[in-house]
Design a protein around this motif. Structure first.
Motif, PDB file in Angstrom:
ATOM      1  N   SER A 137      31.502  22.877  59.596  1.00 58.28           N
ATOM      2  CA  SER A 137      31.272  22.992  61.035  1.00 58.28           C
ATOM      3  C   SER A 137      32.508  22.588  61.822  1.00 58.28           C
ATOM      4  CB  SER A 137      30.102  22.096  61.447  1.00 58.28           C
ATOM      5  OG  SER A 137      29.968  22.041  62.861  1.00 58.28           O
ATOM      6  N   ALA A 138      32.685  23.231  62.960  1.00 61.65           N
ATOM      7  CA  ALA A 138      33.721  22.789  63.891  1.00 61.65           C
ATOM      8  C   ALA A 138      33.448  21.342  64.291  1.00 61.65           C
ATOM      9  CB  ALA A 138      33.720  23.680  65.135  1.00 61.65           C
ATOM     10  N   GLY A 139      34.495  20.604  64.496  1.00 58.34           N
ATOM     11  CA  GLY A 139      34.338  19.218  64.941  1.00 58.34           C
ATOM     12  C   GLY A 139      34.257  18.196  63.830  1.00 58.34           C
ATOM     13  N   VAL A 140      34.286  18.637  62.581  1.00 56.07           N
ATOM     14  CA  VAL A 140      34.218  17.697  61.457  1.00 56.07           C
ATOM     15  C   VAL A 140      35.514  16.883  61.392  1.00 56.07           C
ATOM     16  CG1 VAL A 140      34.267  17.541  58.933  1.00 56.07           C
ATOM     17  CG2 VAL A 140      32.581  19.002  60.058  1.00 56.07           C
ATOM     18  N   VAL A 168      36.911  26.164  52.820  1.00 51.93           N
ATOM     19  CA  VAL A 168      36.014  25.527  53.777  1.00 51.93           C
ATOM     20  C   VAL A 168      36.101  26.286  55.098  1.00 51.93           C
ATOM     21  CG1 VAL A 168      35.557  23.441  55.141  1.00 51.93           C
ATOM     22  CG2 VAL A 168      36.205  23.240  52.729  1.00 51.93           C
ATOM     23  N   ALA A 169      34.950  26.659  55.637  1.00 53.70           N
ATOM     24  CA  ALA A 169      34.901  27.354  56.931  1.00 53.70           C
ATOM     25  C   ALA A 169      34.255  26.444  57.966  1.00 53.70           C
ATOM     26  CB  ALA A 169      34.096  28.637  56.803  1.00 53.70           C
ATOM     27  N   ARG A 170      34.882  26.373  59.144  1.00 58.56           N
ATOM     28  CA  ARG A 170      34.387  25.503  60.208  1.00 58.56           C
ATOM     29  C   ARG A 170      34.132  26.288  61.504  1.00 58.56           C
ATOM     30  NH1 ARG A 170      38.610  20.417  60.036  1.00 58.56           N
ATOM     31  NH2 ARG A 170      37.859  19.359  58.148  1.00 58.56           N
ATOM     32  N   PRO A 171      33.050  27.047  61.558  1.00 61.79           N
ATOM     33  CA  PRO A 171      32.733  27.770  62.795  1.00 61.79           C
ATOM     34  C   PRO A 171      32.155  26.842  63.849  1.00 61.79           C
ATOM     35  CG  PRO A 171      30.974  28.059  61.227  1.00 61.79           C
ATOM     36  CD  PRO A 171      32.052  27.274  60.508  1.00 61.79           C
ATOM     37  N   ALA A 219      29.064  38.453  61.680  1.00 61.59           N
ATOM     38  CA  ALA A 219      30.515  38.322  61.805  1.00 61.59           C
ATOM     39  C   ALA A 219      31.034  37.181  60.932  1.00 61.59           C
ATOM     40  CB  ALA A 219      30.901  38.088  63.266  1.00 61.59           C
ATOM     41  N   LEU A 220      30.308  36.076  60.911  1.00 65.36           N
ATOM     42  CA  LEU A 220      30.712  34.940  60.085  1.00 65.36           C
ATOM     43  C   LEU A 220      30.629  35.312  58.611  1.00 65.36           C
ATOM     44  CD1 LEU A 220      31.515  32.014  59.651  1.00 65.36           C
ATOM     45  CD2 LEU A 220      29.117  31.369  59.949  1.00 65.36           C
ATOM     46  N   ALA A 221      29.571  36.003  58.219  1.00 65.07           N
ATOM     47  CA  ALA A 221      29.407  36.407  56.822  1.00 65.07           C
ATOM     48  C   ALA A 221      30.566  37.282  56.369  1.00 65.07           C
ATOM     49  CB  ALA A 221      28.084  37.142  56.649  1.00 65.07           C
ATOM     50  N   SER A 222      30.967  38.216  57.217  1.00 66.86           N
ATOM     51  CA  SER A 222      32.084  39.094  56.887  1.00 66.86           C
ATOM     52  C   SER A 222      33.353  38.285  56.633  1.00 66.86           C
ATOM     53  CB  SER A 222      32.311  40.093  58.023  1.00 66.86           C
ATOM     54  OG  SER A 222      33.404  40.933  57.748  1.00 66.86           O
ATOM     55  N   ALA A 223      33.585  37.268  57.474  1.00 64.54           N
ATOM     56  CA  ALA A 223      34.763  36.420  57.311  1.00 64.54           C
ATOM     57  C   ALA A 223      34.675  35.590  56.036  1.00 64.54           C
ATOM     58  CB  ALA A 223      34.927  35.510  58.528  1.00 64.54           C
ATOM     59  N   LEU A 224      33.507  35.061  55.736  1.00 61.43           N
ATOM     60  CA  LEU A 224      33.337  34.245  54.532  1.00 61.43           C
ATOM     61  C   LEU A 224      33.598  35.063  53.272  1.00 61.43           C
ATOM     62  CD1 LEU A 224      30.116  32.209  55.434  1.00 61.43           C
ATOM     63  CD2 LEU A 224      32.468  31.368  55.356  1.00 61.43           C
ATOM     64  N   VAL A 225      33.093  36.281  53.237  1.00 56.03           N
ATOM     65  CA  VAL A 225      33.305  37.133  52.064  1.00 56.03           C
ATOM     66  C   VAL A 225      34.781  37.513  51.947  1.00 56.03           C
ATOM     67  CG1 VAL A 225      32.760  39.377  51.045  1.00 56.03           C
ATOM     68  CG2 VAL A 225      30.936  37.959  52.013  1.00 56.03           C
ATOM     69  N   ARG A 226      35.409  37.811  53.087  1.00 56.11           N
ATOM     70  CA  ARG A 226      36.836  38.129  53.069  1.00 56.11           C
ATOM     71  C   ARG A 226      37.645  36.973  52.499  1.00 56.11           C
ATOM     72  NH1 ARG A 226      40.175  36.504  56.837  1.00 56.11           N
ATOM     73  NH2 ARG A 226      38.559  36.361  58.460  1.00 56.11           N
ATOM     74  N   LEU A 227      37.364  35.761  52.951  1.00 61.78           N
ATOM     75  CA  LEU A 227      38.083  34.585  52.462  1.00 61.78           C
ATOM     76  C   LEU A 227      37.780  34.309  50.998  1.00 61.78           C
ATOM     77  CD1 LEU A 227      37.549  32.301  55.576  1.00 61.78           C
ATOM     78  CD2 LEU A 227      39.759  33.171  54.763  1.00 61.78           C
ATOM     79  N   ALA A 228      36.533  34.525  50.593  1.00 64.45           N
ATOM     80  CA  ALA A 228      36.147  34.282  49.207  1.00 64.45           C
ATOM     81  C   ALA A 228      36.924  35.173  48.248  1.00 64.45           C
ATOM     82  CB  ALA A 228      34.649  34.518  49.044  1.00 64.45           C
ATOM     83  N   LEU A 229      37.203  36.400  48.683  1.00 63.26           N
ATOM     84  CA  LEU A 229      37.874  37.378  47.823  1.00 63.26           C
ATOM     85  C   LEU A 229      39.399  37.352  47.955  1.00 63.26           C
ATOM     86  CD1 LEU A 229      35.462  40.403  48.364  1.00 63.26           C
ATOM     87  CD2 LEU A 229      35.572  38.885  46.373  1.00 63.26           C
ATOM     88  N   ASP A 230      39.914  36.534  48.851  1.00 64.19           N
ATOM     89  CA  ASP A 230      41.352  36.472  49.104  1.00 64.19           C
ATOM     90  C   ASP A 230      41.988  35.376  48.251  1.00 64.19           C
ATOM     91  OD1 ASP A 230      43.923  36.288  50.030  1.00 64.19           O
ATOM     92  OD2 ASP A 230      43.398  35.760  52.092  1.00 64.19           O
ATOM     93  N   GLU A 234      42.755  30.114  48.821  1.00 68.35           N
ATOM     94  CA  GLU A 234      42.350  28.942  48.044  1.00 68.35           C
ATOM     95  C   GLU A 234      42.891  27.647  48.647  1.00 68.35           C
ATOM     96  OE1 GLU A 234      42.993  27.207  43.536  1.00 68.35           O
ATOM     97  OE2 GLU A 234      42.584  29.353  43.806  1.00 68.35           O
ATOM     98  N   GLY A 235      41.981  26.663  48.771  1.00 67.12           N
ATOM     99  CA  GLY A 235      42.367  25.357  49.299  1.00 67.12           C
ATOM    100  C   GLY A 235      42.471  25.293  50.808  1.00 67.12           C
ATOM    101  N   ARG A 236      42.076  26.360  51.495  1.00 62.80           N
ATOM    102  CA  ARG A 236      42.212  26.397  52.950  1.00 62.80           C
ATOM    103  C   ARG A 236      40.980  25.846  53.651  1.00 62.80           C
ATOM    104  NH1 ARG A 236      43.601  32.079  55.244  1.00 62.80           N
ATOM    105  NH2 ARG A 236      43.413  30.843  57.165  1.00 62.80           N
ATOM    106  N   VAL A 237      41.200  25.196  54.779  1.00 63.05           N
ATOM    107  CA  VAL A 237      40.147  24.834  55.719  1.00 63.05           C
ATOM    108  C   VAL A 237      40.357  25.739  56.924  1.00 63.05           C
ATOM    109  CG1 VAL A 237      39.170  23.036  57.180  1.00 63.05           C
ATOM    110  CG2 VAL A 237      40.040  22.453  54.904  1.00 63.05           C
ATOM    111  N   VAL A 238      39.395  26.617  57.177  1.00 58.27           N
ATOM    112  CA  VAL A 238      39.566  27.662  58.179  1.00 58.27           C
ATOM    113  C   VAL A 238      38.720  27.361  59.413  1.00 58.27           C
ATOM    114  CG1 VAL A 238      39.490  30.136  58.630  1.00 58.27           C
ATOM    115  CG2 VAL A 238      39.980  29.300  56.310  1.00 58.27           C
ATOM    116  N   GLU A 239      39.361  27.177  60.543  1.00 54.02           N
ATOM    117  CA  GLU A 239      38.660  26.903  61.792  1.00 54.02           C
ATOM    118  C   GLU A 239      38.157  28.221  62.389  1.00 54.02           C
ATOM    119  OE1 GLU A 239      38.051  23.878  62.671  1.00 54.02           O
ATOM    120  OE2 GLU A 239      39.552  22.693  61.599  1.00 54.02           O
TER     121      GLU A 239
END
Length: 244
Positions: A137-140, A168-171, A219-230, A234-239
């Protein structure tokens, strides 16, 4: 190039925990659209387990109903051998109050942290070494006194120490009219926040606005799958500004 991408995608098997949630069901759909073998986890004690099993099967996903117990989940992951594990688990105060009326304890500590930590431990114990895609989550941040953010900060810390590859995704707000729960206050807050951020963007704070703007489950799901396959993620925290 296209053939190479297809080969890479075909190598993946995804295990989606929290598949019946607002974002989870869209992650299942996006994974299948990308051609990834997808196993959707449905809680065996869910009153709607049968309906979800039929819904996911119709999409082409496999359905798993392993109980939330460490050894059982580790055995399932060892059998499935996922290359990707999506941790999309979470509760709300409303659900916690409803559970309490039935004598069940459900909290940020027991679900957002507890079940996700169980899944993380199972992934480690399975020996499969999947990439762990965690919806935070955003704000963590460390030291927060907010129970919701604290549970997620604790899990992020455990994930870094686990030795597994991760993203890690932080929407910020994840909302939309297609949620099962109406959440009118959340949607109203998202509209007010988005309006203020739009003004901030016009005044030059574009990055801040992009980071905190609300997003939909799809929209979030699309981003999560894109990051998972990229491989480069690896090792990124994505805001939030990287989840569009």
């Amino acid at each position: 190039m296209i053939a190479h991408i297809q080969e890479v995608v075909a190598m993946h098997t995804a295990f989606v925990a929290g598949a019946t949630g607002y974002t989870g069901r869209e992650v299942v759909r996006a994974l299948l659209a990308a051609g990834v073998r997808t196993v959707a986890h449905v809680r065996p004690d869910s009153a709607s387990a049968g309906a979800w099993r039929a819904r996911f099967a119709a999409l082409g996903a496999e359905v798993d109903s392993t109980p939330w117990a460490g050894p059982a989940m580790a055995a399932t992951l060892a059998r499935v051998r996922p290359t990707l594990v999506f941790a999309l688990l979470g509760t709300t105060r409303r659900r916690a109050r409803a559970a309490a009326r039935h004598g069940v304890t459900e909290s940020y500590a027991s679900v957002d942290y507890g079940l996700t930590r169980l899944l993380l431990d199972a992934a480690v114990a399975s020996g499969a070494r999947p990439r762990f895609v965690y919806l935070s989550s955003a704000g963590v941040h460390e030291g927060t006194r907010n129970a919701y953010l604290s549970a997620r900060a604790r899990l992020e810390r455990d994930l870094r120490a686990s030795g597994l590859p991760f993203v890690v995704a932080r929407p910020a707000f994840v909302t939309g009219p297609d949620r099962d729960e109406p959440r009118p206050l959340e949607r109203a807050a998202a509209r007010v926040s988005d309006a203020a951020l739009s003004v901030a963007s016009r005044l030059g704070a574009r990055r801040l606005a992009a980071r905190w703007r609300s997003t939909s489950g799809a929209a979030l799901a699309s981003a999560l799958v894109r990051l998972a396959l990229d491989p480069g993620a690896e090792g990124r925290v994505v805001e939030g500004d990287g989840l569009r």
